[in-house]
Design a protein around this motif. Structure first.
Motif, mmCIF file in Angstrom:
data_model
loop_
_atom_site.group_PDB
_atom_site.id
_atom_site.type_symbol
_atom_site.label_atom_id
_atom_site.label_comp_id
_atom_site.label_asym_id
_atom_site.label_seq_id
_atom_site.Cartn_x
_atom_site.Cartn_y
_atom_site.Cartn_z
ATOM 1 N N ASP A 66 49.900 111.169 19.211
ATOM 2 C CA ASP A 66 49.687 109.535 19.002
ATOM 3 C C ASP A 66 48.512 108.990 19.927
ATOM 4 O OD1 ASP A 66 52.051 109.534 17.212
ATOM 5 O OD2 ASP A 66 53.472 108.995 18.785
ATOM 6 N N TYR A 67 48.682 109.463 21.090
ATOM 7 C CA TYR A 67 47.540 109.017 22.087
ATOM 8 C C TYR A 67 47.710 109.801 23.456
ATOM 9 C CZ TYR A 67 50.878 106.255 24.845
ATOM 10 O OH TYR A 67 51.883 105.655 25.492
ATOM 11 N N ALA A 68 46.551 109.926 24.320
ATOM 12 C CA ALA A 68 46.512 110.530 25.352
ATOM 13 C C ALA A 68 46.061 109.610 26.573
ATOM 14 C CB ALA A 68 46.035 111.783 25.613
ATOM 15 N N LEU A 69 46.731 109.469 27.701
ATOM 16 C CA LEU A 69 46.228 108.596 28.723
ATOM 17 C C LEU A 69 46.251 109.380 30.063
ATOM 18 C CD1 LEU A 69 45.427 105.846 29.815
ATOM 19 C CD2 LEU A 69 47.868 105.316 30.410
ATOM 20 N N ASP A 70 45.096 109.453 30.709
ATOM 21 C CA ASP A 70 44.963 109.953 32.159
ATOM 22 C C ASP A 70 44.287 108.643 32.878
ATOM 23 O OD1 ASP A 70 44.632 111.384 34.294
ATOM 24 O OD2 ASP A 70 43.432 112.880 33.548
ATOM 25 N N ALA A 71 44.964 108.140 33.780
ATOM 26 C CA ALA A 71 44.482 106.865 34.558
ATOM 27 C C ALA A 71 44.976 106.861 35.906
ATOM 28 C CB ALA A 71 44.853 105.692 33.871
ATOM 29 N N GLU A 72 44.161 106.446 36.716
ATOM 30 C CA GLU A 72 44.579 106.157 38.164
ATOM 31 C C GLU A 72 43.981 104.665 38.290
ATOM 32 O OE1 GLU A 72 42.998 109.045 40.799
ATOM 33 O OE2 GLU A 72 40.917 107.784 41.005
ATOM 34 N N VAL A 73 44.731 104.029 39.539
ATOM 35 C CA VAL A 73 44.199 102.641 39.952
ATOM 36 C C VAL A 73 44.884 102.830 41.581
ATOM 37 C CG1 VAL A 73 46.468 101.641 39.457
ATOM 38 C CG2 VAL A 73 44.545 100.200 39.729
ATOM 39 N N GLY A 74 44.082 102.207 42.394
ATOM 40 C CA GLY A 74 44.138 102.114 43.824
ATOM 41 C C GLY A 74 43.541 101.333 44.565
ATOM 42 N N LEU A 75 43.878 101.208 46.029
ATOM 43 C CA LEU A 75 43.326 100.277 46.811
ATOM 44 C C LEU A 75 42.977 101.179 48.183
ATOM 45 C CD1 LEU A 75 42.637 97.232 47.587
ATOM 46 C CD2 LEU A 75 44.914 97.035 48.554
ATOM 47 N N ARG A 76 41.886 100.809 48.638
ATOM 48 C CA ARG A 76 41.309 101.285 50.135
ATOM 49 C C ARG A 76 41.209 100.590 50.968
ATOM 50 N NH1 ARG A 76 37.918 104.689 46.748
ATOM 51 N NH2 ARG A 76 38.948 106.865 46.541
ATOM 52 N N TYR A 77 41.683 100.591 52.213
ATOM 53 C CA TYR A 77 41.026 99.872 53.389
ATOM 54 C C TYR A 77 40.390 100.610 54.299
ATOM 55 C CZ TYR A 77 41.951 97.054 57.738
ATOM 56 O OH TYR A 77 41.755 96.536 58.863
ATOM 57 N N LYS A 78 39.458 99.889 54.545
ATOM 58 C CA LYS A 78 38.274 100.649 55.303
ATOM 59 C C LYS A 78 38.673 100.243 57.019
ATOM 60 C CE LYS A 78 33.170 100.815 55.534
ATOM 61 N NZ LYS A 78 31.957 100.461 55.248
ATOM 62 N N VAL A 79 38.980 101.313 57.743
ATOM 63 C CA VAL A 79 39.351 101.346 59.023
ATOM 64 C C VAL A 79 37.924 101.474 60.127
ATOM 65 C CG1 VAL A 79 40.504 102.569 61.084
ATOM 66 C CG2 VAL A 79 41.423 102.637 58.566
ATOM 67 N N THR A 80 36.930 102.450 59.542
ATOM 68 C CA THR A 80 35.652 102.436 60.293
ATOM 69 C C THR A 80 34.603 102.498 59.097
ATOM 70 O OG1 THR A 80 35.661 105.064 60.183
ATOM 71 C CG2 THR A 80 36.535 103.889 62.144
ATOM 72 N N ASP A 81 33.498 103.056 59.696
ATOM 73 C CA ASP A 81 32.377 103.075 58.615
ATOM 74 C C ASP A 81 32.549 103.978 57.488
ATOM 75 O OD1 ASP A 81 31.019 100.798 59.739
ATOM 76 O OD2 ASP A 81 29.636 102.144 60.776
ATOM 77 N N TRP A 82 33.393 105.080 57.998
ATOM 78 C CA TRP A 82 33.567 106.355 56.994
ATOM 79 C C TRP A 82 35.020 106.558 56.671
ATOM 80 C CZ3 TRP A 82 36.455 110.141 59.420
ATOM 81 C CH2 TRP A 82 36.496 109.963 60.856
ATOM 82 N N ALA A 83 35.787 106.144 57.487
ATOM 83 C CA ALA A 83 37.462 106.275 57.540
ATOM 84 C C ALA A 83 38.113 105.219 56.549
ATOM 85 C CB ALA A 83 37.964 106.689 58.750
ATOM 86 N N SER A 84 39.344 105.457 55.951
ATOM 87 C CA SER A 84 40.005 104.580 55.394
ATOM 88 C C SER A 84 41.407 105.052 55.043
ATOM 89 C CB SER A 84 39.389 104.187 53.848
ATOM 90 O OG SER A 84 39.171 105.288 53.074
ATOM 91 N N LEU A 85 42.197 104.033 54.705
ATOM 92 C CA LEU A 85 43.494 104.299 54.290
ATOM 93 C C LEU A 85 43.468 103.739 52.747
ATOM 94 C CD1 LEU A 85 45.553 102.590 57.474
ATOM 95 C CD2 LEU A 85 44.956 104.961 57.105
ATOM 96 N N ASN A 86 44.423 104.742 52.029
ATOM 97 C CA ASN A 86 44.299 104.408 50.720
ATOM 98 C C ASN A 86 45.666 104.353 50.256
ATOM 99 O OD1 ASN A 86 44.921 107.366 49.295
ATOM 100 N ND2 ASN A 86 43.421 107.463 51.108
ATOM 101 N N MET A 87 45.900 103.819 49.043
ATOM 102 C CA MET A 87 47.257 103.793 48.030
ATOM 103 C C MET A 87 46.862 104.086 46.524
ATOM 104 S SD MET A 87 49.492 100.406 49.740
ATOM 105 C CE MET A 87 48.108 99.491 49.351
ATOM 106 N N LYS A 88 47.569 104.709 45.969
ATOM 107 C CA LYS A 88 47.061 105.256 44.695
ATOM 108 C C LYS A 88 48.129 105.508 43.897
ATOM 109 C CE LYS A 88 44.895 109.190 44.195
ATOM 110 N NZ LYS A 88 43.838 110.019 44.434
ATOM 111 N N ALA A 89 48.104 104.973 42.421
ATOM 112 C CA ALA A 89 49.028 105.342 41.502
ATOM 113 C C ALA A 89 48.316 106.192 40.174
ATOM 114 C CB ALA A 89 49.847 104.001 40.929
#
Length: 334
Positions: A286-309
Motif C-alpha cells: 500500500d505504502y512505505a514510510l521512513d521518517a524521523e522528527v526530533g529536537l536538539r538543545y544546544k549546550v555549547t557551540d558544538w555539543a547538544s542534547l537531543n530527543m528523536k522519534a
C-alpha cells in the motif's frame, strides 16, 4: 598635552578590528563581536571572549555592523543591507548603496546572513549518540548512533546519512539494524535541483531483512539560511526487499522525500525532521514510510542534547513492518 590623549584614542580606535560588530544595550553596556542571527526575539553574537552570547532584542538600544546582512521587517519585507550604522536609542540605520534608511528596532523580526547561490565549499553535519540501560524485572540495553552530513560545492550538494541501532533484553538481541544513504543534488537555479540517491538497510531481526533503493527526480529548496533549511524532492525509486523466509520483492514507487530543520530562540533549539513517503506503482504494498522528527538543545557551540522519534512502516506487503523508536542522547555538530 591636549593632543596626547587624542593621539592615544586615535591609535586605539585604529587597532580595533575593522570588521567587529558592536551592540549597545539599554543599560549602557556594550558588546563587540560578530552578529550571527536575530530570530525569536534573541540576537546571537559570536565573541572571542564568551563564545556565542544570546541577547534579548528588546534590551538592545542600537547596533552597528560592517557585514552584509538580510534585515526582515515583518514576515515578507526584507532588505539586504551592506552595513548597519548605530542610531539613536531604539533605531538603526540601514546602508545599502542608496540613501541610508533609519528604522525602528521593534519593526525588525529577523537578521540573517544572505546566502549566495554559488559558494566555494561549505560543510555541516552532526553525530547523535543515545544509550539507555534499564535494570528491573527485564534488563534492557539500547544503543543508537546516527550520522548526518551535507557538503556544498558550487552547484553540487552531497548528502550522507547513516544510523545503527541495537537493543538487548535479558542478554537476547531484539533489535539489530543499520542503514546508510547517499544523495547527490545538482542545482539548476537558486531553488530547483535534480537528485540521485542510493539507500541500503540491513536488519537481523525483523521480517524485512534487506532494503535496497535507487532513485532520481526533481527537488525544490524552499530556503537554506542561518535559520535552517527545507527541501522537497519527488523521486521515482526502484526498491528491492528481501524477507526473512528468503522471498524477495522488487518494484518501482513514486516517493516524496523531505529534509527540514529550523533553529529557534537564537539557535538555542533546533527542530528537525527528515523522511520519505512512497507509493508503489504496482500492487506490491500500500505504502512505505521512513521518517524521523526530533529536537536538539544546544549546550555549547558544538555539543547538544537531543530527543528523536523514528517511524518505519511497510504496509500491505507480503511481510509488513511497523516499527517505532524513541531516543534521548548527546550529539556533536559542526
Amino acid at each position: 598635552m591636549f593632543f596626547r590623549p587624542l593621539l592615544c584614542l586615535s591609535l586605539c580606535a585604529f587597532a580595533l578590528p575593522t570588521l567587529a560588530d558592536t551592540v549597545w544595550l539599554k543599560n549602557g553596556d556594550r558588546l563587540t563581536g560578530k552578529i550571527s542571527v536575530l530570530d525569536g526575539g534573541k540576537l546571537l553574537i559570536e565573541t572571542s571572549y564568551g563564545g556565542s552570547i544570546p541577547l534579548k532584542w528588546n534590551q538592545i538600544a542600537t547596533l552597528e555592523s560592517d557585514q552584509k546582512l538580510l534585515v526582515k521587517q515583518g514576515d515578507t519585507v526584507g532588505e539586504v543591507a551592506k552595513s548597519l550604522q548605530a542610531s539613536e536609542p531604539g533605531k538603526v540605520t540601514l546602508v545599502n548603496g542608496g540613501a541610508p534608511r533609519t528604522v525602528e528596532l521593534a519593526s525588525i523580526s529577523q537578521i540573517i546572513h544572505p546566502k549566495p547561490l554559488i559558494q566555494d565549499f561549505t560543510w555541516k553535519g552532526n553525530v547523535d549518540v543515545a544509550m539507555d540501560y534499564k535494570r528491573a524485572e527485564t534488563d534492557t540495553d539500547d544503543y543508537d548512533v546516527s550520522f548526518d552530513t551535507k557538503a556544498r560545492h558550487g552547484l553540487w550538494r552531497h548528502n550522507g546519512a547513516a544510523s545503527y541501532n541495537r537493543e538487548y533484553r535479558d542478554g537476547v538481541t531484539v533489535t539489530d539494524n543499520w542503514d546508510a544513504e547517499y544523495a547527490l543534488d545538482r542545482f539548476i537555479d537558486e531553488h530547483w535541483f535534480w537528485q540521485g540517491r542510493l539507500n541500503y538497510k540491513r536488519d537481523q531481526i525483523e521480517d524485512v531483512r534487506r532494503q535496497r533503493t535507487i532513485g532520481t527526480g526533481p527537488g525544490y529548496q524552499f530556503w537554506d539560511n542561518d535559520l535552517g533549511a527545507f527541501s522537497l524532492a519527488a523521486l521515482i525509486n526502484r526498491s528491492d526487499y528481501e524477507f526473512a523466509d528468503g522471498s524477495e520483492e522488487d518494484f518501482y514507487l513514486a516517493a516524496l522525500k523531505w529534509d527540514y530543520n529550523r533553529y529557534l530562540v537564537g539557535k538555542t533549539f533546533e527542530l528537525f525532521s527528515s523522511g520519505e513517503l512512497g507509493k508503489p506503482l504496482e500492487s506490491v504494498a500500500d505504502y512505505a514510510l521512513d521518517a524521523e522528527v526530533g529536537l536538539r538543545y544546544k549546550v555549547t557551540d558544538w555539543a547538544s542534547l537531543n530527543m528523536k522519534a523514528e517511524k518505519d512502516i511497510i504496509s500491505g506487503a507480503e511481510e509488513s513492518l511497523d516499527e517505532t523508536r524513541y531516543s534521548i542522547g548527546f550529539g556533536v555538530g559542526w
